[in-house]
Design a protein around this motif. Structure first.
Motif, PDB file in Angstrom:
ATOM      1  N   GLY A  53       1.073  -1.246  -0.094  1.00 38.19           N
ATOM      2  CA  GLY A  53      -0.177   0.048   0.066  1.00 38.19           C
ATOM      3  C   GLY A  53       0.789   1.192  -0.069  1.00 38.19           C
ATOM      4  N   HIS A  54       0.366   2.204  -0.498  1.00 35.76           N
ATOM      5  CA  HIS A  54       1.072   3.651  -1.023  1.00 35.76           C
ATOM      6  C   HIS A  54       1.492   4.203   0.490  1.00 35.76           C
ATOM      7  N   ASP A  55       0.757   4.458   1.577  1.00 34.84           N
ATOM      8  CA  ASP A  55       1.000   4.942   2.863  1.00 34.84           C
ATOM      9  C   ASP A  55       2.308   4.175   3.539  1.00 34.84           C
ATOM     10  N   LYS A  56       2.093   2.614   3.366  1.00 30.27           N
ATOM     11  CA  LYS A  56       3.051   1.978   4.186  1.00 30.27           C
ATOM     12  C   LYS A  56       4.168   1.973   3.455  1.00 30.27           C
ATOM     13  N   ALA A  57       4.145   1.823   2.137  1.00 28.68           N
ATOM     14  CA  ALA A  57       5.359   1.756   1.304  1.00 28.68           C
ATOM     15  C   ALA A  57       6.311   2.952   1.448  1.00 28.68           C
TER      16      ALA A  57
ATOM     17  N   GLN B  30      -7.279  -6.570  -7.138  1.00 31.20           N
ATOM     18  CA  GLN B  30      -6.368  -5.430  -7.324  1.00 31.20           C
ATOM     19  C   GLN B  30      -6.545  -4.340  -6.380  1.00 31.20           C
ATOM     20  N   GLU B  31      -7.574  -4.023  -6.120  1.00 29.10           N
ATOM     21  CA  GLU B  31      -8.238  -2.859  -5.387  1.00 29.10           C
ATOM     22  C   GLU B  31      -7.893  -3.302  -3.827  1.00 29.10           C
ATOM     23  N   VAL B  32      -8.148  -4.444  -3.505  1.00 33.37           N
ATOM     24  CA  VAL B  32      -7.784  -4.877  -2.033  1.00 33.37           C
ATOM     25  C   VAL B  32      -6.485  -5.041  -1.907  1.00 33.37           C
ATOM     26  N   ILE B  33      -5.651  -5.597  -2.913  1.00 31.11           N
ATOM     27  CA  ILE B  33      -4.023  -5.810  -2.512  1.00 31.11           C
ATOM     28  C   ILE B  33      -3.442  -4.386  -2.585  1.00 31.11           C
ATOM     29  N   SER B  34      -3.886  -3.496  -3.465  1.00 36.17           N
ATOM     30  CA  SER B  34      -3.058  -2.188  -3.313  1.00 36.17           C
ATOM     31  C   SER B  34      -3.517  -1.305  -2.269  1.00 36.17           C
ATOM     32  N   GLN B  35      -4.588  -1.556  -1.335  1.00 32.66           N
ATOM     33  CA  GLN B  35      -4.778  -0.945  -0.357  1.00 32.66           C
ATOM     34  C   GLN B  35      -4.822   0.713  -0.332  1.00 32.66           C
TER      35      GLN B  35
ATOM     36  N   PHE C 180      -6.606   4.228  -0.452  1.00 30.61           N
ATOM     37  CA  PHE C 180      -7.753   4.988   0.279  1.00 30.61           C
ATOM     38  C   PHE C 180      -8.565   5.737  -1.015  1.00 30.61           C
ATOM     39  N   ARG C 181      -9.565   5.589  -0.966  1.00 25.87           N
ATOM     40  CA  ARG C 181     -10.644   6.176  -1.845  1.00 25.87           C
ATOM     41  C   ARG C 181     -11.548   7.389  -1.137  1.00 25.87           C
ATOM     42  N   ARG C 182     -11.582   8.431  -1.746  1.00 21.43           N
ATOM     43  CA  ARG C 182     -12.078   9.664  -1.222  1.00 21.43           C
ATOM     44  C   ARG C 182     -13.327   9.926  -2.044  1.00 21.43           C
TER      45      ARG C 182
ATOM     46  N   ALA D  69     -11.938   8.974   4.487  1.00 22.16           N
ATOM     47  CA  ALA D  69     -11.354   7.979   3.375  1.00 22.16           C
ATOM     48  C   ALA D  69     -11.606   6.640   3.581  1.00 22.16           C
ATOM     49  N   PHE D  70     -11.661   5.943   2.616  1.00 25.99           N
ATOM     50  CA  PHE D  70     -12.350   4.402   2.644  1.00 25.99           C
ATOM     51  C   PHE D  70     -11.262   3.662   1.900  1.00 25.99           C
ATOM     52  N   ARG D  71     -10.894   2.325   2.456  1.00 28.84           N
ATOM     53  CA  ARG D  71     -10.261   1.391   1.752  1.00 28.84           C
ATOM     54  C   ARG D  71     -10.608   0.016   2.009  1.00 28.84           C
ATOM     55  N   LEU D  72     -10.354  -1.001   1.238  1.00 26.39           N
ATOM     56  CA  LEU D  72     -10.814  -2.156   1.620  1.00 26.39           C
ATOM     57  C   LEU D  72      -9.104  -3.021   2.127  1.00 26.39           C
ATOM     58  N   GLU D  73      -9.427  -3.581   2.944  1.00 30.60           N
ATOM     59  CA  GLU D  73      -8.068  -4.207   3.825  1.00 30.60           C
ATOM     60  C   GLU D  73      -8.476  -5.897   3.895  1.00 30.60           C
ATOM     61  N   VAL D  74      -7.252  -6.607   3.835  1.00 30.35           N
ATOM     62  CA  VAL D  74      -7.446  -8.154   3.848  1.00 30.35           C
ATOM     63  C   VAL D  74      -6.982  -8.372   5.185  1.00 30.35           C
ATOM     64  N   ASP D  75      -7.568  -9.365   5.779  1.00 29.59           N
ATOM     65  CA  ASP D  75      -6.976 -10.178   7.026  1.00 29.59           C
ATOM     66  C   ASP D  75      -6.850 -11.563   6.482  1.00 29.59           C
ATOM     67  N   THR D  76      -6.097 -12.217   7.179  1.00 33.42           N
ATOM     68  CA  THR D  76      -5.907 -13.819   6.694  1.00 33.42           C
ATOM     69  C   THR D  76      -5.673 -14.596   8.078  1.00 33.42           C
ATOM     70  N   ASP D  77      -6.294 -15.499   7.942  1.00 31.26           N
ATOM     71  CA  ASP D  77      -6.291 -16.469   9.235  1.00 31.26           C
ATOM     72  C   ASP D  77      -5.892 -17.887   8.631  1.00 31.26           C
ATOM     73  N   VAL D  78      -4.895 -18.478   9.429  1.00 30.78           N
ATOM     74  CA  VAL D  78      -4.059 -19.751   9.079  1.00 30.78           C
ATOM     75  C   VAL D  78      -5.154 -20.731   9.339  1.00 30.78           C
ATOM     76  N   ILE D  79      -5.481 -21.694   8.471  1.00 32.38           N
ATOM     77  CA  ILE D  79      -6.035 -22.771   8.814  1.00 32.38           C
ATOM     78  C   ILE D  79      -5.255 -23.764   9.947  1.00 32.38           C
ATOM     79  N   LYS D  80      -6.203 -24.495  10.435  1.00 30.20           N
ATOM     80  CA  LYS D  80      -5.594 -25.337  11.568  1.00 30.20           C
ATOM     81  C   LYS D  80      -4.673 -26.400  10.903  1.00 30.20           C
ATOM     82  N   LYS D  81      -4.550 -26.948   9.854  1.00 31.54           N
ATOM     83  CA  LYS D  81      -3.586 -27.970   9.390  1.00 31.54           C
ATOM     84  C   LYS D  81      -2.472 -27.424   8.827  1.00 31.54           C
TER      85      LYS D  81
END
Length: 275
Positions: free
Chosen positions: A89-93, A179-184, A186-188, A195-207
């Motif tokens: 994402g732009h801000d983090k980068a 691509q919108e989610v991955i780029s993170q 912000f949309r105004r 401002a709004f952005r779509l974010e992704v959270d990832t959970d590791v499955i048990k196995k």
């Protein structure tokens, strides 16, 4: 010179501390080998680069601390074996590039960085620490994970009406939204105070949980472990060579060396020490 192998050698030297530190994410790692240290989301650390070096360094590290043998959510990204700083994402980068340049690095000279996660889990009086290559969690490429998850979400929202959208249009929409989610980005919106952005959270499955003794019993309690891809190829031989160069002969001999099988992603080599 510094690299993930030097970082693991450092962890081996101070490994007894990791049973007692309250929170791994607040551990005072030495600043000199780092070009970036974050305060929350990924990456937590970036190691200094060695331009033209062998190895080149520059790895990104995420710190994960758990009060159980489960792995906390991966915030704002899908874990992978390598990624570009720009993909965060732009801000983090910009934040990371600013820190790296202040440390005297030409960050753009290494666009794609290897990724590792340092995970500490505790259960009762036992502790497991794993420095694991990000490919352990990357059984499907990031864009495909996001895209196919969005296809599921769109299908669920549409219910009976999902036949109204052709498979071709569904594929086009899911790729664009991925691509919108991955780029993170912000949309105004006009007249909106936020401002709004779509974010992704990832959970590791048990196995795929490296801390889970039911699936990975070889990862013992009260150990620190390096977990890297294994194969009878030059890449693994190079990793092994780098490890042996940063550990003393005594340290190399003292380690348990084993191969574990990921249920969805092949074999991984483990170098393990008692805490």
């Amino acid at each position: 010179m510094y690299s993930i192998y030097h970082f693991f050698a450092y962890l081996v030297h101070v490994r007894g501390r990791f049973q007692f530190v309250p929170n791994l994410t607040r551990y005072p790692f030495p600043s000199q080998p780092m070009s970036y240290q974050g305060k929350g989301d990924f990456p937590s650390l970036a190691l200094r680069m060695n331009p033209g070096g062998d190895p080149p360094g520059g790895e990104l590290i995420g710190l994960k601390n758990s009060r159980s043998y489960s792995i906390p959510l991966f915030r704002s990204h899908v874990p992978s074996g390598a990624m570009s700083i720009d993909s965060l994402g732009h801000d983090k980068a910009n934040e990371i590039y600013k820190s790296m340049k202040a440390a005297g690095e030409e960050a753009e000279s290494m666009l794609v960085r290897e990724v590792y996660y340092l995970i500490r889990g505790k259960r009762l009086c036992y502790t497991k620490v794993c420095l694991v290559h990000g490919s352990f969690f990357e059984t499907v490429k990031t864009e495909q994970v996001v895209r196919l998850a969005l296809v599921q979400a769109l299908s669920d929202c549409m219910g009976e009406d999902k036949r109204a959208i052709s498979p071709e249009l569904m594929d086009l929409l899911s790729r664009a939204m991925a691509q919108e989610v991955i780029s993170q980005q912000f949309r105004r919106v006009k007249n909106a105070s936020v401002a709004f952005r779509l974010e992704v959270d990832t959970d590791v499955i048990k196995k795929a949980n490296i801390l889970d003794p039911d699936y990975f019993p070889a990862i013992r309690d009260d150990t620190i472990n390096l977990i890297i891809p294994y194969g009878m190829d030059e890449e693994f031989r190079e990793r092994r060579r780098h490890l042996k160069s940063v550990l003393t002969k005594e340290e190399w001999a003292a380690a348990r060396k084993l191969i574990i099988k990921h249920p969805m992603n092949g074999d991984f080599f483990v170098l393990s020490y008692a805490l």
